[in-house]
Write a protein that holds these residues in place. Structure first.
Motif, PDB file in Angstrom:
ATOM      1  N   ARG A 102       0.851  -1.197   0.000  1.00  0.00           N
ATOM      2  CA  ARG A 102       0.000   0.000   0.000  1.00  0.00           C
ATOM      3  C   ARG A 102       0.883   1.243   0.000  1.00  0.00           C
ATOM      4  N   ARG A 103       0.512   2.220  -0.801  1.00  0.00           N
ATOM      5  CA  ARG A 103       1.240   3.486  -0.882  1.00  0.00           C
ATOM      6  C   ARG A 103       0.259   4.636  -0.700  1.00  0.00           C
ATOM      7  N   VAL A 104       0.789   5.777  -0.266  1.00  0.00           N
ATOM      8  CA  VAL A 104      -0.014   6.991  -0.176  1.00  0.00           C
ATOM      9  C   VAL A 104       0.717   8.086  -0.948  1.00  0.00           C
ATOM     10  N   PRO A 105      -0.008   9.072  -1.462  1.00  0.00           N
ATOM     11  CA  PRO A 105       0.663  10.157  -2.185  1.00  0.00           C
ATOM     12  C   PRO A 105       1.551  10.973  -1.258  1.00  0.00           C
ATOM     13  N   ALA A 106       2.683  11.377  -1.755  1.00  0.00           N
ATOM     14  CA  ALA A 106       3.565  12.270  -1.018  1.00  0.00           C
ATOM     15  C   ALA A 106       3.105  13.710  -1.219  1.00  0.00           C
ATOM     16  N   TYR A 107       3.651  14.592  -0.365  1.00  0.00           N
ATOM     17  CA  TYR A 107       3.397  16.014  -0.533  1.00  0.00           C
ATOM     18  C   TYR A 107       4.735  16.732  -0.646  1.00  0.00           C
ATOM     19  N   PRO A 108       4.889  17.590  -1.657  1.00  0.00           N
ATOM     20  CA  PRO A 108       3.911  17.915  -2.707  1.00  0.00           C
ATOM     21  C   PRO A 108       3.709  16.772  -3.682  1.00  0.00           C
ATOM     22  N   PRO A 109       2.596  16.769  -4.433  1.00  0.00           N
ATOM     23  CA  PRO A 109       2.283  15.661  -5.341  1.00  0.00           C
ATOM     24  C   PRO A 109       3.357  15.384  -6.380  1.00  0.00           C
ATOM     25  N   SER A 110       4.201  16.365  -6.666  1.00  0.00           N
ATOM     26  CA  SER A 110       5.269  16.156  -7.649  1.00  0.00           C
ATOM     27  C   SER A 110       6.246  15.073  -7.224  1.00  0.00           C
ATOM     28  N   LEU A 111       6.248  14.717  -5.921  1.00  0.00           N
ATOM     29  CA  LEU A 111       7.140  13.668  -5.417  1.00  0.00           C
ATOM     30  C   LEU A 111       6.598  12.267  -5.677  1.00  0.00           C
ATOM     31  N   GLY A 112       5.355  12.176  -6.168  1.00  0.00           N
ATOM     32  CA  GLY A 112       4.782  10.857  -6.450  1.00  0.00           C
ATOM     33  C   GLY A 112       4.246  10.188  -5.197  1.00  0.00           C
ATOM     34  N   ASP A 113       4.284   8.848  -5.179  1.00  0.00           N
ATOM     35  CA  ASP A 113       3.808   8.083  -4.029  1.00  0.00           C
ATOM     36  C   ASP A 113       4.954   7.778  -3.077  1.00  0.00           C
ATOM     37  N   GLN A 114       4.611   7.690  -1.791  1.00  0.00           N
ATOM     38  CA  GLN A 114       5.595   7.275  -0.793  1.00  0.00           C
ATOM     39  C   GLN A 114       5.714   5.755  -0.776  1.00  0.00           C
ATOM     40  N   PRO A 115       6.927   5.238  -0.818  1.00  0.00           N
ATOM     41  CA  PRO A 115       7.094   3.787  -0.650  1.00  0.00           C
ATOM     42  C   PRO A 115       6.946   3.398   0.817  1.00  0.00           C
ATOM     43  N   GLU A 116       6.756   2.110   1.059  1.00  0.00           N
ATOM     44  CA  GLU A 116       6.691   1.627   2.439  1.00  0.00           C
ATOM     45  C   GLU A 116       8.021   1.809   3.169  1.00  0.00           C
ATOM     46  N   ARG A 117       9.110   1.727   2.422  1.00  0.00           N
ATOM     47  CA  ARG A 117      10.447   1.912   2.975  1.00  0.00           C
ATOM     48  C   ARG A 117      11.110   3.058   2.208  1.00  0.00           C
ATOM     49  N   GLN A 118      11.158   4.213   2.858  1.00  0.00           N
ATOM     50  CA  GLN A 118      11.684   5.413   2.206  1.00  0.00           C
ATOM     51  C   GLN A 118      13.042   5.748   2.801  1.00  0.00           C
ATOM     52  N   THR A 119      14.047   5.855   1.945  1.00  0.00           N
ATOM     53  CA  THR A 119      15.387   6.133   2.424  1.00  0.00           C
ATOM     54  C   THR A 119      15.961   7.319   1.661  1.00  0.00           C
ATOM     55  N   GLY A 120      16.964   7.959   2.278  1.00  0.00           N
ATOM     56  CA  GLY A 120      17.587   9.101   1.637  1.00  0.00           C
ATOM     57  C   GLY A 120      18.634   9.723   2.533  1.00  0.00           C
ATOM     58  N   LEU A 121      19.182  10.834   2.082  1.00  0.00           N
ATOM     59  CA  LEU A 121      20.163  11.585   2.857  1.00  0.00           C
ATOM     60  C   LEU A 121      19.439  12.514   3.820  1.00  0.00           C
ATOM     61  N   SER A 122      19.832  12.488   5.078  1.00  0.00           N
ATOM     62  CA  SER A 122      19.181  13.314   6.087  1.00  0.00           C
ATOM     63  C   SER A 122      19.301  14.790   5.766  1.00  0.00           C
ATOM     64  N   ALA A 123      20.443  15.209   5.238  1.00  0.00           N
ATOM     65  CA  ALA A 123      20.673  16.625   4.957  1.00  0.00           C
ATOM     66  C   ALA A 123      19.748  17.164   3.887  1.00  0.00           C
ATOM     67  N   GLU A 124      19.133  16.282   3.085  1.00  0.00           N
ATOM     68  CA  GLU A 124      18.214  16.718   2.044  1.00  0.00           C
ATOM     69  C   GLU A 124      16.769  16.759   2.517  1.00  0.00           C
ATOM     70  N   THR A 125      16.521  16.371   3.767  1.00  0.00           N
ATOM     71  CA  THR A 125      15.156  16.275   4.275  1.00  0.00           C
ATOM     72  C   THR A 125      14.964  17.009   5.598  1.00  0.00           C
ATOM     73  N   PHE A 126      15.964  16.970   6.471  1.00  0.00           N
ATOM     74  CA  PHE A 126      15.834  17.540   7.810  1.00  0.00           C
ATOM     75  C   PHE A 126      16.850  18.663   7.996  1.00  0.00           C
ATOM     76  N   VAL A 127      16.432  19.704   8.717  1.00  0.00           N
ATOM     77  CA  VAL A 127      17.365  20.808   8.968  1.00  0.00           C
ATOM     78  C   VAL A 127      18.267  20.505  10.152  1.00  0.00           C
ATOM     79  N   ASP A 128      17.907  19.502  10.945  1.00  0.00           N
ATOM     80  CA  ASP A 128      18.756  19.099  12.063  1.00  0.00           C
ATOM     81  C   ASP A 128      18.459  17.648  12.404  1.00  0.00           C
ATOM     82  N   LEU A 129      19.469  16.943  12.863  1.00  0.00           N
ATOM     83  CA  LEU A 129      19.340  15.547  13.271  1.00  0.00           C
ATOM     84  C   LEU A 129      20.157  15.334  14.525  1.00  0.00           C
ATOM     85  N   ARG A 130      19.576  14.651  15.507  1.00  0.00           N
ATOM     86  CA  ARG A 130      20.280  14.361  16.759  1.00  0.00           C
ATOM     87  C   ARG A 130      20.123  12.887  17.099  1.00  0.00           C
TER      88      ARG A 130
END
Length: 258
Positions: A102-130
């Motif tokens: 099962r998938r749900v649309p991401a926001y904004p819609p230009s990102l497509g659908d969210q996968p069940e397992r979403q991975t990526g670089l933290s610096a491209e998504t979060f302004v801070d990580l602890r």
């Protein structure tokens, strides 16, 4: 030895739509700023034996997909279990819906659908990580009698399980939440989780993508059995995520009393 104080160890991140729109959202929130704090459930350290290079992965506690700051209708629909896994520079968000795929649309819609397992670089998504891991002095419990006494005294216990292949050495730290004891016969057995279970067949930069959730049990210091979360068929067309795949490994288990 030093052991992780899981009661005081946390994972946290900050999203700020005014600075860096996150890539993990399914809707636009009413507020642009959000700080998240989640308890750490498990830590897995994987070391390349040839180079000595180590990578640390932490598992956050399970929560539910939500709309933060709304006046009503907090829970998203369809709703999912939400489990974060982080290293110092990468993330894996695991969402578990009512069925596999099962998938749900991401926001904004230009990102497509969210996968069940979403991975990526933290610096491209979060302004801070602890990743704030608290350590305490602990005492290794070298035999069943010591473990049984610590359980009887309601002492906090953590465990470390270490195993290896030709390329990697993995060390998993986790709290011992459920444990069985038998003082008459000098016997104990853990039954605890969830914790991180690594796929040691992967390349170093792909290790986070192969992290699975598992429960573990052992009654000996030299082997362990995991029950790993895996797609499990209900019908020809429907599968669910379930702890259903047993794995037994030779290892070194250490029980530590905080």
């Amino acid at each position: 030895m030093q052991a992780i104080d899981f009661h005081n160890s946390y994972l946290g991140w900050r999203t700020d739509w005014d600075v860096l729109p996150p890539r993990t959202a399914s809707h636009r929130p009413p507020w642009t700023l959000n700080d998240v704090r989640i308890p750490i459930e498990s830590r897995c350290r994987v070391t390349e034996q040839a180079s000595g290079t180590s990578r640390e992965f932490v598992l956050g506690a399970n929560c539910k997909t939500e709309r933060v700051g709304v006046p009503k209708d907090i829970w998203t629909s369809p709703n999912a279990d939400f489990v974060p896994i982080f290293t110092h520079d990468r993330f894996l968000i695991v969402k578990t819906y009512d069925r596999v795929g099962r998938r749900v649309p991401a926001y904004p819609p230009s990102l497509g659908d969210q996968p069940e397992r979403q991975t990526g670089l933290s610096a491209e998504t979060f302004v801070d990580l602890r990743i704030d891991i608290a350590w305490k002095q602990g005492r290794v419990l070298g035999n069943a009698e010591d473990v049984i006494r610590a359980v009887s005294d309601n002492r906090q216990l953590v465990a470390r399980t270490e195993f290896e292949n030709a390329r990697y050495l993995a060390a998993i730290d986790y709290p011992v939440r459920t444990i069985n004891t038998n003082e008459r016969d000098g016997f104990f057995q853990t039954d605890t989780g969830p914790l991180l279970f690594p796929d040691l067949s992967r390349e170093p930069d792909e290790l986070i993508e192969g992290m699975e959730l598992a429960f573990s049990a052992f009654n000996s210091l030299d082997w362990i059995e995991f029950i790993v979360r895996t797609p499990t068929p209900l019908t020809d067309d429907i599968s669910v995520w379930h702890y259903a795949m047993p794995v037994r490994l030779d290892c070194r288990n250490t029980v530590i009393r905080i």
